[in-house]
Design a protein around this motif. Sequence first.
Motif, PDB file in Angstrom:
ATOM      1  N   THR A 220      90.692  70.746  51.940  1.00 50.97           N
ATOM      2  CA  THR A 220      89.544  70.291  50.954  1.00 50.97           C
ATOM      3  C   THR A 220      88.587  69.316  51.713  1.00 50.97           C
ATOM      4  OG1 THR A 220      91.284  70.308  49.035  1.00 50.97           O
ATOM      5  CG2 THR A 220      89.206  68.972  48.767  1.00 50.97           C
ATOM      6  N   THR A 221      87.420  69.714  51.684  1.00 50.31           N
ATOM      7  CA  THR A 221      86.472  68.909  52.121  1.00 50.31           C
ATOM      8  C   THR A 221      85.231  69.004  51.123  1.00 50.31           C
ATOM      9  OG1 THR A 221      85.459  70.608  53.539  1.00 50.31           O
ATOM     10  CG2 THR A 221      87.076  69.152  54.700  1.00 50.31           C
ATOM     11  N   GLY A 222      84.114  68.107  51.369  1.00 55.72           N
ATOM     12  CA  GLY A 222      82.966  67.932  50.326  1.00 55.72           C
ATOM     13  C   GLY A 222      81.769  68.717  51.031  1.00 55.72           C
ATOM     14  N   LEU A 223      81.554  69.934  50.730  1.00 57.76           N
ATOM     15  CA  LEU A 223      80.436  70.830  51.244  1.00 57.76           C
ATOM     16  C   LEU A 223      79.866  71.330  50.131  1.00 57.76           C
ATOM     17  CD1 LEU A 223      79.182  70.789  54.157  1.00 57.76           C
ATOM     18  CD2 LEU A 223      80.263  72.817  54.359  1.00 57.76           C
ATOM     19  N   PRO A 224      78.743  71.528  49.843  1.00 58.57           N
ATOM     20  CA  PRO A 224      78.237  71.864  48.575  1.00 58.57           C
ATOM     21  C   PRO A 224      77.790  73.650  49.106  1.00 58.57           C
ATOM     22  CG  PRO A 224      76.472  70.810  49.942  1.00 58.57           C
ATOM     23  CD  PRO A 224      77.587  70.523  50.376  1.00 58.57           C
ATOM     24  N   LEU A 225      77.745  74.547  47.992  1.00 58.34           N
ATOM     25  CA  LEU A 225      77.575  75.843  48.145  1.00 58.34           C
ATOM     26  C   LEU A 225      76.128  75.997  47.973  1.00 58.34           C
ATOM     27  CD1 LEU A 225      78.683  78.784  48.282  1.00 58.34           C
ATOM     28  CD2 LEU A 225      78.528  79.045  45.994  1.00 58.34           C
ATOM     29  N   PRO A 226      75.278  76.607  49.241  1.00 60.08           N
ATOM     30  CA  PRO A 226      73.794  76.692  49.281  1.00 60.08           C
ATOM     31  C   PRO A 226      73.384  77.343  48.089  1.00 60.08           C
ATOM     32  CG  PRO A 226      74.846  77.162  51.506  1.00 60.08           C
ATOM     33  CD  PRO A 226      76.027  77.081  50.507  1.00 60.08           C
ATOM     34  N   PHE A 227      72.300  76.915  47.744  1.00 60.07           N
ATOM     35  CA  PHE A 227      71.642  77.540  46.472  1.00 60.07           C
ATOM     36  C   PHE A 227      72.281  77.506  45.211  1.00 60.07           C
ATOM     37  CE2 PHE A 227      70.769  80.198  50.263  1.00 60.07           C
ATOM     38  CZ  PHE A 227      69.241  79.570  50.782  1.00 60.07           C
ATOM     39  N   PHE A 228      73.391  77.048  44.995  1.00 55.46           N
ATOM     40  CA  PHE A 228      74.322  77.000  43.719  1.00 55.46           C
ATOM     41  C   PHE A 228      74.375  75.603  43.420  1.00 55.46           C
ATOM     42  CE2 PHE A 228      74.873  81.257  44.699  1.00 55.46           C
ATOM     43  CZ  PHE A 228      75.211  82.088  43.706  1.00 55.46           C
ATOM     44  N   SER A 229      75.070  74.811  44.292  1.00 56.17           N
ATOM     45  CA  SER A 229      75.484  73.266  44.279  1.00 56.17           C
ATOM     46  C   SER A 229      74.249  72.333  43.702  1.00 56.17           C
ATOM     47  CB  SER A 229      76.216  72.830  45.263  1.00 56.17           C
ATOM     48  OG  SER A 229      77.410  73.420  45.618  1.00 56.17           O
ATOM     49  N   ALA A 230      74.478  71.677  42.766  1.00 55.19           N
ATOM     50  CA  ALA A 230      73.413  70.748  42.413  1.00 55.19           C
ATOM     51  C   ALA A 230      72.845  70.043  43.499  1.00 55.19           C
ATOM     52  CB  ALA A 230      73.762  69.898  41.240  1.00 55.19           C
ATOM     53  N   GLY A 231      71.853  69.689  43.643  1.00 61.58           N
ATOM     54  CA  GLY A 231      71.165  68.974  44.753  1.00 61.58           C
ATOM     55  C   GLY A 231      69.651  69.302  45.121  1.00 61.58           C
ATOM     56  N   GLY A 232      68.501  68.642  44.472  1.00 57.71           N
ATOM     57  CA  GLY A 232      67.370  69.272  44.602  1.00 57.71           C
ATOM     58  C   GLY A 232      66.705  69.108  45.967  1.00 57.71           C
ATOM     59  N   THR A 233      67.028  68.117  46.547  1.00 58.49           N
ATOM     60  CA  THR A 233      66.725  67.884  48.149  1.00 58.49           C
ATOM     61  C   THR A 233      67.374  68.888  48.935  1.00 58.49           C
ATOM     62  OG1 THR A 233      68.157  66.038  48.477  1.00 58.49           O
ATOM     63  CG2 THR A 233      66.040  65.642  47.977  1.00 58.49           C
ATOM     64  N   SER A 234      68.796  69.290  48.963  1.00 53.85           N
ATOM     65  CA  SER A 234      69.253  70.177  49.660  1.00 53.85           C
ATOM     66  C   SER A 234      68.862  71.723  49.487  1.00 53.85           C
ATOM     67  CB  SER A 234      71.065  70.165  49.206  1.00 53.85           C
ATOM     68  OG  SER A 234      71.647  70.972  49.730  1.00 53.85           O
ATOM     69  N   VAL A 235      68.595  71.965  48.536  1.00 54.59           N
ATOM     70  CA  VAL A 235      68.123  73.353  47.985  1.00 54.59           C
ATOM     71  C   VAL A 235      66.619  73.329  48.676  1.00 54.59           C
ATOM     72  CG1 VAL A 235      66.997  72.992  45.610  1.00 54.59           C
ATOM     73  CG2 VAL A 235      68.142  75.161  46.304  1.00 54.59           C
ATOM     74  N   ALA A 236      65.800  72.255  48.698  1.00 53.84           N
ATOM     75  CA  ALA A 236      64.509  72.385  49.165  1.00 53.84           C
ATOM     76  C   ALA A 236      64.494  72.563  50.462  1.00 53.84           C
ATOM     77  CB  ALA A 236      63.743  70.967  48.782  1.00 53.84           C
ATOM     78  N   ILE A 237      65.529  71.954  51.299  1.00 47.97           N
ATOM     79  CA  ILE A 237      65.476  72.035  52.694  1.00 47.97           C
ATOM     80  C   ILE A 237      65.962  73.450  53.071  1.00 47.97           C
ATOM     81  CG2 ILE A 237      66.692  71.290  54.917  1.00 47.97           C
ATOM     82  CD1 ILE A 237      66.750  68.386  53.642  1.00 47.97           C
ATOM     83  N   PHE A 238      66.920  73.974  52.377  1.00 47.99           N
ATOM     84  CA  PHE A 238      67.314  75.281  52.681  1.00 47.99           C
ATOM     85  C   PHE A 238      66.267  76.250  52.461  1.00 47.99           C
ATOM     86  CE2 PHE A 238      71.968  74.099  52.164  1.00 47.99           C
ATOM     87  CZ  PHE A 238      72.459  74.495  53.234  1.00 47.99           C
ATOM     88  N   MET A 239      65.730  76.214  51.462  1.00 51.36           N
ATOM     89  CA  MET A 239      64.471  77.056  51.227  1.00 51.36           C
ATOM     90  C   MET A 239      63.336  76.913  52.301  1.00 51.36           C
ATOM     91  SD  MET A 239      63.922  76.746  47.033  1.00 51.36           S
ATOM     92  CE  MET A 239      62.583  77.956  47.005  1.00 51.36           C
ATOM     93  N   ALA A 240      63.040  75.760  52.693  1.00 49.83           N
ATOM     94  CA  ALA A 240      62.108  75.384  53.830  1.00 49.83           C
ATOM     95  C   ALA A 240      62.741  76.444  55.012  1.00 49.83           C
ATOM     96  CB  ALA A 240      62.253  73.937  54.206  1.00 49.83           C
ATOM     97  N   ALA A 241      63.819  76.045  55.480  1.00 47.14           N
ATOM     98  CA  ALA A 241      64.453  76.957  56.386  1.00 47.14           C
ATOM     99  C   ALA A 241      64.289  78.491  56.159  1.00 47.14           C
ATOM    100  CB  ALA A 241      65.932  76.733  56.624  1.00 47.14           C
ATOM    101  N   VAL A 242      64.528  78.881  55.232  1.00 52.14           N
ATOM    102  CA  VAL A 242      64.403  80.361  54.859  1.00 52.14           C
ATOM    103  C   VAL A 242      62.955  80.722  55.073  1.00 52.14           C
ATOM    104  CG1 VAL A 242      64.535  82.069  53.138  1.00 52.14           C
ATOM    105  CG2 VAL A 242      66.130  80.598  53.226  1.00 52.14           C
ATOM    106  N   GLY A 243      61.927  79.951  54.685  1.00 50.77           N
ATOM    107  CA  GLY A 243      60.359  80.069  55.378  1.00 50.77           C
ATOM    108  C   GLY A 243      60.201  80.231  56.426  1.00 50.77           C
ATOM    109  N   VAL A 244      60.651  79.461  57.400  1.00 51.54           N
ATOM    110  CA  VAL A 244      60.782  79.888  58.922  1.00 51.54           C
ATOM    111  C   VAL A 244      61.323  81.230  59.129  1.00 51.54           C
ATOM    112  CG1 VAL A 244      61.814  79.115  61.064  1.00 51.54           C
ATOM    113  CG2 VAL A 244      61.129  77.344  59.336  1.00 51.54           C
ATOM    114  N   LEU A 245      62.426  81.628  58.844  1.00 54.74           N
ATOM    115  CA  LEU A 245      62.826  82.820  58.723  1.00 54.74           C
ATOM    116  C   LEU A 245      62.103  84.085  58.146  1.00 54.74           C
ATOM    117  CD1 LEU A 245      65.749  84.180  59.658  1.00 54.74           C
ATOM    118  CD2 LEU A 245      66.397  84.108  57.228  1.00 54.74           C
ATOM    119  N   LEU A 246      61.535  83.676  57.236  1.00 52.82           N
ATOM    120  CA  LEU A 246      60.533  84.762  56.598  1.00 52.82           C
ATOM    121  C   LEU A 246      59.276  85.041  57.557  1.00 52.82           C
ATOM    122  CD1 LEU A 246      60.188  83.901  52.926  1.00 52.82           C
ATOM    123  CD2 LEU A 246      61.360  86.113  53.911  1.00 52.82           C
ATOM    124  N   ASN A 247      58.939  84.117  58.430  1.00 50.77           N
ATOM    125  CA  ASN A 247      57.772  83.681  59.142  1.00 50.77           C
ATOM    126  C   ASN A 247      58.052  84.796  60.386  1.00 50.77           C
ATOM    127  OD1 ASN A 247      56.392  82.650  61.746  1.00 50.77           O
ATOM    128  ND2 ASN A 247      54.974  82.425  60.211  1.00 50.77           N
TER     129      ASN A 247
END
Length: 376
Positions: free
Chosen positions: A349-376
């Motif tokens: 057991t460790t504390g690690l959020p599920l990307p795009f699902f777990s609550a956390g506005g800044t976390s989901v924003a950073i993940f989406m920015a990384a996906v933006g790089v992937l899209l480029n």
Amino acid sequence: MTERSVRHMRHERGAALKETGGRMDMRVLVLLILLLMCGLVSLFSASYYTFQDSGDAYAKVRQQLAGIALGTAALTACSRIPYRFYRRPWVILSLLAGSAALLALVLIPGIGVLANGSRRWLNLAGMSFQPSEFAKFAMIVYMANALCNKGERVRRFFTGLLPVLLVPGVMFLMILEQPNLSTAGSILIVAFVMVAVAGARVHHLGVLGLGGMALGLYYAWSEPYRRERLLSFRDPFAQMSDEGYQLSQSLIAFGSGGLFGMGLGQGRQKTAYLPYPESDFIFASIAEDFGLVGCLCVVALFLAFVYAGLRVALRCPDRFGSLLAAGITAMIGVQAFLNMGVVVGILPTTGLPLPFFSAGGTSVAIFMAAVGVLLN
């Protein structure tokens, strides 16, 4: 190599650039939208009951939507910036220096937010975020550039491989001081994946893997509470009143959900028993509400996203872009696997959020920015 063959290679490279230039991989974008939509539904189902305290059943969803709005702006910007921009030395140094400064600030009492015995958050202008999320992206950019510069020398252990891993190692130690073993470990795992993609020798990877496992076991065994947590996942119900409580309640949620689940918002574990149903254990809430079928759908979405991301990496016309795309994909895939592995009891057991699902506005924003790089 003859002049004719060189011209042929340049022609192929130009054709590849022309083919990929100006076009996004719509598979990645569609899968991202599906993950975000499923995440919002799951988050509402896992958190709506808190209206009894806050008076707003949509409080967590509103916060997540704010993060998604910020992430949409970041994704749009990052998708328009040529990914080779991130290879400039001043960009890499700025990302690393910014990450180091934020990771140092979070450790200072009075600046870093203390919660559950850990300092993992900074609070700026009323918004809290984990600097480790930003550090992950900085590490991937650095690793992609360093491995690209090393070329075939990455097959040398002492002069090629170890120097590249110095920066991820420093980040690992700084995040470990918070303490946050799960995030620190995920950084090393993603770095390991990237050196494997770059062509490191198998026996060198084996040495690194064994060394990482030994370090993790030593850290987990060095303190009684960490040792209990490490052992509790083997039989959580035997320690249900202590370290096994979280996993026990998670497994009960899975059992209650059965094949098709109890229905949207109908799960009972989140109301009084399951800890952090809106963040670390949101996958267990999904299991109770939507059953095994719902869980398999979520797993399928992540697998499809990883496949699409690796497809981008394979089709990228240069080595830096391939390594960057592979690192971003690995970051999302590894974190999803670690979260799900903890929730179903195959990992400690460790504390690690599920990307795009777990609550956390800044976390989901950073993940989406990384996906933006992937899209480029």
